[in-house]
Each structure stands twice: as C-alpha cells, then as structure tokens.
Scaffold this motif. Structure first.
Motif, PDB file in Angstrom:
ATOM      1  N   ALA A 122       0.850  -1.197   0.000  1.00 46.24           N
ATOM      2  CA  ALA A 122       0.000   0.000   0.000  1.00 46.24           C
ATOM      3  C   ALA A 122       0.884   1.246   0.000  1.00 46.24           C
ATOM      4  O   ALA A 122       1.793   1.363   0.821  1.00 46.24           O
ATOM      5  CB  ALA A 122      -0.914  -0.001   1.213  1.00 46.24           C
ATOM      6  N   PRO A 123       0.621   2.189  -0.936  1.00 47.04           N
ATOM      7  CA  PRO A 123       1.482   3.358  -1.063  1.00 47.04           C
ATOM      8  C   PRO A 123       1.149   4.511  -0.112  1.00 47.04           C
ATOM      9  O   PRO A 123       1.971   5.388   0.088  1.00 47.04           O
ATOM     10  CB  PRO A 123       1.255   3.797  -2.515  1.00 47.04           C
ATOM     11  CG  PRO A 123      -0.150   3.377  -2.795  1.00 47.04           C
ATOM     12  CD  PRO A 123      -0.350   2.099  -2.018  1.00 47.04           C
ATOM     13  N   SER A 124      -0.042   4.504   0.455  1.00 49.03           N
ATOM     14  CA  SER A 124      -0.441   5.647   1.282  1.00 49.03           C
ATOM     15  C   SER A 124      -1.445   5.224   2.344  1.00 49.03           C
ATOM     16  O   SER A 124      -2.073   4.173   2.228  1.00 49.03           O
ATOM     17  CB  SER A 124      -1.045   6.741   0.394  1.00 49.03           C
ATOM     18  OG  SER A 124      -2.141   6.237  -0.333  1.00 49.03           O
ATOM     19  N   PRO A 125      -1.596   6.065   3.390  1.00 50.47           N
ATOM     20  CA  PRO A 125      -2.568   5.757   4.441  1.00 50.47           C
ATOM     21  C   PRO A 125      -3.991   5.730   3.889  1.00 50.47           C
ATOM     22  O   PRO A 125      -4.259   6.233   2.793  1.00 50.47           O
ATOM     23  CB  PRO A 125      -2.410   6.911   5.435  1.00 50.47           C
ATOM     24  CG  PRO A 125      -1.139   7.586   5.090  1.00 50.47           C
ATOM     25  CD  PRO A 125      -0.874   7.302   3.644  1.00 50.47           C
ATOM     26  N   LEU A 126      -4.891   5.178   4.679  1.00 49.46           N
ATOM     27  CA  LEU A 126      -6.297   5.143   4.278  1.00 49.46           C
ATOM     28  C   LEU A 126      -6.875   6.551   4.319  1.00 49.46           C
ATOM     29  O   LEU A 126      -6.655   7.288   5.284  1.00 49.46           O
ATOM     30  CB  LEU A 126      -7.097   4.249   5.234  1.00 49.46           C
ATOM     31  CG  LEU A 126      -6.690   2.785   5.261  1.00 49.46           C
ATOM     32  CD1 LEU A 126      -7.448   2.050   6.357  1.00 49.46           C
ATOM     33  CD2 LEU A 126      -6.912   2.138   3.916  1.00 49.46           C
ATOM     34  N   PRO A 127      -7.608   6.935   3.288  1.00 53.58           N
ATOM     35  CA  PRO A 127      -8.219   8.266   3.305  1.00 53.58           C
ATOM     36  C   PRO A 127      -9.355   8.339   4.327  1.00 53.58           C
ATOM     37  O   PRO A 127     -10.028   7.343   4.602  1.00 53.58           O
ATOM     38  CB  PRO A 127      -8.756   8.446   1.883  1.00 53.58           C
ATOM     39  CG  PRO A 127      -8.769   7.099   1.270  1.00 53.58           C
ATOM     40  CD  PRO A 127      -7.847   6.218   2.050  1.00 53.58           C
ATOM     41  N   GLU A 128      -9.532   9.525   4.881  1.00 54.46           N
ATOM     42  CA  GLU A 128     -10.613   9.734   5.839  1.00 54.46           C
ATOM     43  C   GLU A 128     -11.946   9.818   5.121  1.00 54.46           C
ATOM     44  O   GLU A 128     -12.031  10.262   3.980  1.00 54.46           O
ATOM     45  CB  GLU A 128     -10.367  10.998   6.654  1.00 54.46           C
ATOM     46  CG  GLU A 128      -9.225  10.794   7.628  1.00 54.46           C
ATOM     47  CD  GLU A 128      -9.300  11.701   8.834  1.00 54.46           C
ATOM     48  OE1 GLU A 128     -10.410  12.073   9.258  1.00 54.46           O
ATOM     49  OE2 GLU A 128      -8.225  12.026   9.345  1.00 54.46           O
ATOM     50  N   VAL A 129     -12.974   9.363   5.793  1.00 59.62           N
ATOM     51  CA  VAL A 129     -14.350   9.466   5.311  1.00 59.62           C
ATOM     52  C   VAL A 129     -15.079  10.324   6.344  1.00 59.62           C
ATOM     53  O   VAL A 129     -15.214   9.920   7.499  1.00 59.62           O
ATOM     54  CB  VAL A 129     -15.018   8.074   5.201  1.00 59.62           C
ATOM     55  CG1 VAL A 129     -16.479   8.202   4.819  1.00 59.62           C
ATOM     56  CG2 VAL A 129     -14.271   7.188   4.219  1.00 59.62           C
ATOM     57  N   PRO A 130     -15.510  11.525   5.963  1.00 56.36           N
ATOM     58  CA  PRO A 130     -16.175  12.401   6.935  1.00 56.36           C
ATOM     59  C   PRO A 130     -17.509  11.825   7.406  1.00 56.36           C
ATOM     60  O   PRO A 130     -18.291  11.311   6.614  1.00 56.36           O
ATOM     61  CB  PRO A 130     -16.376  13.711   6.177  1.00 56.36           C
ATOM     62  CG  PRO A 130     -15.984  13.478   4.777  1.00 56.36           C
ATOM     63  CD  PRO A 130     -15.381  12.128   4.657  1.00 56.36           C
ATOM     64  N   LEU A 131     -17.706  11.887   8.726  1.00 58.60           N
ATOM     65  CA  LEU A 131     -18.924  11.379   9.355  1.00 58.60           C
ATOM     66  C   LEU A 131     -19.599  12.494  10.146  1.00 58.60           C
ATOM     67  O   LEU A 131     -18.934  13.429  10.593  1.00 58.60           O
ATOM     68  CB  LEU A 131     -18.589  10.231  10.317  1.00 58.60           C
ATOM     69  CG  LEU A 131     -17.875   9.019   9.727  1.00 58.60           C
ATOM     70  CD1 LEU A 131     -17.450   8.071  10.838  1.00 58.60           C
ATOM     71  CD2 LEU A 131     -18.758   8.307   8.719  1.00 58.60           C
ATOM     72  N   THR A 132     -20.905  12.367  10.325  1.00 59.09           N
ATOM     73  CA  THR A 132     -21.648  13.289  11.182  1.00 59.09           C
ATOM     74  C   THR A 132     -22.479  12.478  12.166  1.00 59.09           C
ATOM     75  O   THR A 132     -22.854  11.342  11.883  1.00 59.09           O
ATOM     76  CB  THR A 132     -22.597  14.214  10.381  1.00 59.09           C
ATOM     77  OG1 THR A 132     -23.559  13.404   9.701  1.00 59.09           O
ATOM     78  CG2 THR A 132     -21.841  15.060   9.372  1.00 59.09           C
ATOM     79  N   VAL A 133     -22.737  13.081  13.324  1.00 62.69           N
ATOM     80  CA  VAL A 133     -23.614  12.469  14.320  1.00 62.69           C
ATOM     81  C   VAL A 133     -24.727  13.469  14.594  1.00 62.69           C
ATOM     82  O   VAL A 133     -24.488  14.595  15.010  1.00 62.69           O
ATOM     83  CB  VAL A 133     -22.860  12.160  15.634  1.00 62.69           C
ATOM     84  CG1 VAL A 133     -23.809  11.539  16.650  1.00 62.69           C
ATOM     85  CG2 VAL A 133     -21.677  11.249  15.378  1.00 62.69           C
ATOM     86  N   GLU A 134     -25.953  13.048  14.295  1.00 64.63           N
ATOM     87  CA  GLU A 134     -27.129  13.895  14.529  1.00 64.63           C
ATOM     88  C   GLU A 134     -28.231  13.032  15.115  1.00 64.63           C
ATOM     89  O   GLU A 134     -28.564  11.989  14.562  1.00 64.63           O
ATOM     90  CB  GLU A 134     -27.611  14.526  13.225  1.00 64.63           C
ATOM     91  CG  GLU A 134     -26.621  15.477  12.588  1.00 64.63           C
ATOM     92  CD  GLU A 134     -27.083  15.953  11.216  1.00 64.63           C
ATOM     93  OE1 GLU A 134     -28.267  15.763  10.871  1.00 64.63           O
ATOM     94  OE2 GLU A 134     -26.240  16.484  10.479  1.00 64.63           O
ATOM     95  N   GLY A 135     -28.773  13.475  16.238  1.00 69.24           N
ATOM     96  CA  GLY A 135     -29.872  12.743  16.855  1.00 69.24           C
ATOM     97  C   GLY A 135     -29.529  11.312  17.194  1.00 69.24           C
ATOM     98  O   GLY A 135     -30.377  10.424  17.081  1.00 69.24           O
ATOM     99  N   GLY A 136     -28.267  11.056  17.571  1.00 67.24           N
ATOM    100  CA  GLY A 136     -27.856   9.707  17.928  1.00 67.24           C
ATOM    101  C   GLY A 136     -27.623   8.797  16.741  1.00 67.24           C
ATOM    102  O   GLY A 136     -27.447   7.594  16.917  1.00 67.24           O
ATOM    103  N   MET A 137     -27.618   9.346  15.516  1.00 67.49           N
ATOM    104  CA  MET A 137     -27.409   8.550  14.305  1.00 67.49           C
ATOM    105  C   MET A 137     -26.127   8.998  13.600  1.00 67.49           C
ATOM    106  O   MET A 137     -25.847  10.199  13.494  1.00 67.49           O
ATOM    107  CB  MET A 137     -28.593   8.709  13.345  1.00 67.49           C
ATOM    108  CG  MET A 137     -29.929   8.252  13.929  1.00 67.49           C
ATOM    109  SD  MET A 137     -29.983   6.497  14.351  1.00 67.49           S
ATOM    110  CE  MET A 137     -30.165   5.763  12.738  1.00 67.49           C
TER     111      MET A 137
END
Length: 143
Positions: A122-137
């Motif tokens: 693997a040539p590079s780290p894993l890319p981030e996936v933006p997440l949100t938390v709203e209303g416990g979800m």
C-alpha cells in the motif's frame, strides 16, 4: 531461416495460463469484498445508531452505495473518525484484525486507529471518510 510454427499443445497451454492469470487478477480488483466473512453494522436509510458502534474500538460499517464499507474508529461518546475500508494499493476490501487492518489480496497492513500503512505494498494511508452524528445517528457527511 524459417521459424517453427507454434504447436497446438503450446498454444493451448499459453491460452490456459492467460485465462488463469486473468482470473487471478480479477480476484484482486476493487469489487473484491473481503468483508463477506466479517461482521459489520449495516446502515438503514444511510445511518446507523451511535450506540451500535462500540466505544474505543474500530467497527466496520456498511453505508451502502459504491464502496460502502467504512471503518469507524470510535473513542468515547461521539468522538468518531471514518476511514476508507479499501486498500490504497489495489482497492481490495480490508479485514479488521484486532488493532490492524489486513488486505487479503497482497498483504498490506494498516493501523486500525490511524489508517497509517504498517506493511506495503500500500502506497499511502487510508483516506478519511467524513462522518456526522445527529440525533444519535451516524451518517457519512455530504462531500
């Protein structure tokens, strides 16, 4: 000087080797879902309950759509970080192995908390996936 013709036996052998090689390579493509045998949390309507993701652990979440698997690294509370669930070498789906993520295709390993490469190819780290938390979800954030 005349060159001899390729014999039928050699031609069929070469064809067989080519077909076998193509099959092996296709098994390493991005559509390989190494997660088939892993337990994952599956999103309903694109979201998962925060309480279904254990604290202080890395959990595999399927959000659906193209390349659905996201590794959700959760600290405590709603401290979350999302990482791509696919190897940066050839796009194969990763498996969670304790504190590491393993690529079953070519042996790359990643840190399950940071996504840093522990072992190539693997040539590079894993890319981030933006997440949100709203209303416990928990949802993938809109890009």
């Amino acid at each position: 000087m005349e060159r001899p013709c390729l014999s039928r036996r050699h031609a069929l052998g070469a064809l067989s080797l080519g077909v076998t090689g193509a099959g092996a390579l296709s098994a390493c493509g991005p559509e390989d879902e190494g997660f088939k045998q892993a337990d994952s949390v599956v999103a309903s309507d694109g979201a998962v309950p925060l309480d279904s993701i254990p604290e202080n652990a890395t959990t595999l979440v399927s959000f659906g759509a193209q390349q659905p698997f996201v590794l959700v690294v959760r600290g405590s509370g709603d401290d979350l970080r999302g990482l791509s669930g696919y190897c940066t070498h050839n796009g194969c789906a990763l498996t969670v192995a304790g504190k590491e993520l393993d690529c079953p295709c070519h042996g790359s390993r990643f840190d399950a908390t940071t996504g840093d490469v522990l072992s190539p190819p693997a040539p590079s780290p894993l890319p981030e996936v933006p997440l949100t938390v709203e209303g416990g979800m928990v949802r993938k954030a809109e890009s």
